[in-house]
Design an enzyme around this catalytic site. Sequence first.
Site, PDB file in Angstrom:
ATOM      1  N   ASP A  91      49.974  38.142  44.078  1.00  0.00           N
ATOM      2  CA  ASP A  91      48.922  38.263  43.076  1.00  0.00           C
ATOM      3  C   ASP A  91      47.752  39.088  43.609  1.00  0.00           C
ATOM      4  O   ASP A  91      47.204  38.810  44.679  1.00  0.00           O
ATOM      5  CB  ASP A  91      48.431  36.873  42.672  1.00  0.00           C
ATOM      6  N   ARG A  92      47.366  40.088  42.845  1.00  0.00           N
ATOM      7  CA  ARG A  92      46.325  41.016  43.280  1.00  0.00           C
ATOM      8  C   ARG A  92      44.953  40.346  43.297  1.00  0.00           C
ATOM      9  O   ARG A  92      44.184  40.499  44.250  1.00  0.00           O
ATOM     10  CB  ARG A  92      46.281  42.238  42.340  1.00  0.00           C
ATOM     11  N   THR A  93      44.636  39.595  42.252  1.00  0.00           N
ATOM     12  CA  THR A  93      43.329  38.940  42.182  1.00  0.00           C
ATOM     13  C   THR A  93      43.171  37.902  43.282  1.00  0.00           C
ATOM     14  O   THR A  93      42.105  37.797  43.905  1.00  0.00           O
ATOM     15  CB  THR A  93      43.135  38.292  40.802  1.00  0.00           C
ATOM     16  N   CYS A 134      48.949  48.216  36.106  1.00  0.00           N
ATOM     17  CA  CYS A 134      48.212  47.033  36.558  1.00  0.00           C
ATOM     18  C   CYS A 134      46.847  47.503  37.019  1.00  0.00           C
ATOM     19  O   CYS A 134      46.745  48.225  38.026  1.00  0.00           O
ATOM     20  CB  CYS A 134      48.938  46.316  37.690  1.00  0.00           C
ATOM     21  N   ASN A 135      45.814  47.137  36.280  1.00  0.00           N
ATOM     22  CA  ASN A 135      44.465  47.597  36.621  1.00  0.00           C
ATOM     23  C   ASN A 135      44.026  47.130  38.001  1.00  0.00           C
ATOM     24  O   ASN A 135      43.490  47.909  38.795  1.00  0.00           O
ATOM     25  CB  ASN A 135      43.461  47.089  35.580  1.00  0.00           C
ATOM     26  N   THR A 136      44.261  45.848  38.309  1.00  0.00           N
ATOM     27  CA  THR A 136      43.777  45.294  39.564  1.00  0.00           C
ATOM     28  C   THR A 136      44.434  45.969  40.757  1.00  0.00           C
ATOM     29  O   THR A 136      43.809  46.129  41.813  1.00  0.00           O
ATOM     30  CB  THR A 136      44.015  43.769  39.609  1.00  0.00           C
ATOM     31  N   LYS A 190      50.243  35.051  31.228  1.00  0.00           N
ATOM     32  CA  LYS A 190      51.091  34.943  32.414  1.00  0.00           C
ATOM     33  C   LYS A 190      51.908  33.654  32.439  1.00  0.00           C
ATOM     34  O   LYS A 190      53.100  33.665  32.770  1.00  0.00           O
ATOM     35  CB  LYS A 190      50.237  35.056  33.686  1.00  0.00           C
ATOM     36  N   CYS A 237      42.590  44.941  31.899  1.00  0.00           N
ATOM     37  CA  CYS A 237      43.711  44.166  32.445  1.00  0.00           C
ATOM     38  C   CYS A 237      44.871  44.328  31.485  1.00  0.00           C
ATOM     39  O   CYS A 237      44.685  44.234  30.264  1.00  0.00           O
ATOM     40  CB  CYS A 237      43.336  42.691  32.611  1.00  0.00           C
TER      41      CYS A 237
END
Length: 240
Positions: free
Chosen positions: A48-50, A85-87, A169, A199
């Site tokens: 997970d990027r966040t 995917c923005n993040t 998600k 997002c």
Amino acid sequence: MKKFFTIIGGMGTQATESYVHLLNKRTPAHNDQDYLNYILVNHATVPDRTAYITDPENNPSPLPPLEEDIQQQSKLGPEFFALPCNTAHYFYDQLQSVTDVPILHMPRLAVGAIAKKFPHARKVGLIATKGTLKDKVYDKEIADAGYEIVHPTDEIADETMDLIYKGVKEQDYVDPKLYHHILNQMVNELGSDVVILGCTEISVAEERAGNHDYPVIDAQSELVDESIRLAEKMQKNKAS
């Protein structure tokens, strides 16, 4: 296959599916051969990027598997990469450094669309994951374009995370009331002239529960349009 592009997806899978759906829907096709040539890498197990951006000491980095994807796919010779995917654009410079194949920059495309679609906009709101808000990828693009950025309040940021994680998600579900409530706060309470949907899960919300009059720029939609533009251009070059 020649003259194709590669989609590095799976972050998340529903968002990637939305990107591909829009890509195929907007492609002016009348038969099978009119559609675009692309490879889809749905790498769902990318960390997970966040989680990593907000707490790197306790979460695995998404960068190594993304670098591996880019390097593997580069050997096949795509004309460009799309990264829906923005993040993940937090790692854009590192990813571009491991390949000579251009990677489309979704936040840059989104900000670039404001002047065309909302020429009188001055205050640009952003709703996104807390990872994207923290990494400030959009902040730089918005400031460089001469706009004033409007960040969400902590409450709006929490509601947005619920929309993304608990809704799309976890359950593949979009709460239209929550989505419209978030937009209403950004526009009518915080004074945004336009709101960037930063997002791809929010892009899913826009696709399924749009039906509103709020001024938005959908980053994923801009990536779709640029993907089609470049893919059609390379197909014409191939034909000639």
